[in-house]
Design a protein around this motif. Structure first.
Motif, PDB file in Angstrom:
ATOM      1  N   CYS A  54     -54.098   6.271-123.579  1.00 51.28           N
ATOM      2  CA  CYS A  54     -54.170   7.836-122.988  1.00 51.28           C
ATOM      3  C   CYS A  54     -54.253   7.860-122.011  1.00 51.28           C
ATOM      4  O   CYS A  54     -55.045   7.512-120.801  1.00 51.28           O
ATOM      5  N   ILE A  61     -56.201   2.463-126.602  1.00 56.98           N
ATOM      6  CA  ILE A  61     -56.070   2.958-127.896  1.00 56.98           C
ATOM      7  C   ILE A  61     -55.110   1.860-129.053  1.00 56.98           C
ATOM      8  O   ILE A  61     -55.929   1.853-130.313  1.00 56.98           O
ATOM      9  N   CYS A 103     -57.080  11.796-129.206  1.00 51.28           N
ATOM     10  CA  CYS A 103     -58.175   9.988-128.110  1.00 51.28           C
ATOM     11  C   CYS A 103     -59.111  10.994-128.648  1.00 51.28           C
ATOM     12  O   CYS A 103     -59.863  11.863-128.476  1.00 51.28           O
TER      13      CYS A 103
END
Length: 140
Positions: A54, A61, A103
């Motif tokens: 992120c 991620i 996120c």
């Protein structure tokens, strides 16, 4: 599906702080739920090995091994690096019904999830904006 619940993400900042830390396009995508034009993102054609993080908080991620070319114009992945790396919530904007990907650490908008991914890899496509991510090679 149930209506989205308010989520208290571990990383909380004022919008003025996010604006100072992020470039204008990344801010627009991560904090205002925008998108970049298809086929223009920095990581759309990236084939290097590494981790996508992120851009707002550094949360890992996606791994490059989950990336594939879906032809949609944005980086596409079959699964996050771990299920708890992202939060999925319903998005009813723009007269569509989609699953938004956020996120899990800062709540930044990453993109959307669709049920049209490769069948041999689970059938899910995570369609992610390049400007919402940074990429780290193993030696970095």
């Amino acid at each position: 599906m149930a209506k989205n619940q308010k989520i208290d993400f571990p990383i909380q900042k004022e919008e003025t702080e996010w604006k100072k830390e992020l470039d204008p396009m990344s801010y627009h995508i991560l904090r205002e739920k925008g998108t970049e034009r298809p086929f223009t993102g920095q990581y759309y054609l990236n084939k290097d090995t590494g981790i996508y993080e992120c851009k707002a908080c550094g949360n890992e991620i996606f791994h490059s091994s989950a990336k594939y070319d879906s032809g949609c114009g944005w980086p596409s992945f079959t699964e996050p690096i771990k299920p708890e790396a992202v939060v999925v919530q319903m998005d009813y904007s723009h007269f569509m019904i989609r699953e938004e990907i956020l996120c899990a650490q800062c709540g930044g908008h990453l993109g959307h999830r669709f049920p049209d991914g490769p069948r041999d890899r689970g059938g899910i496509r995570y369609c992610i904006n390049s400007a919402s991510m940074d990429f780290k090679k193993p030696d970095q």
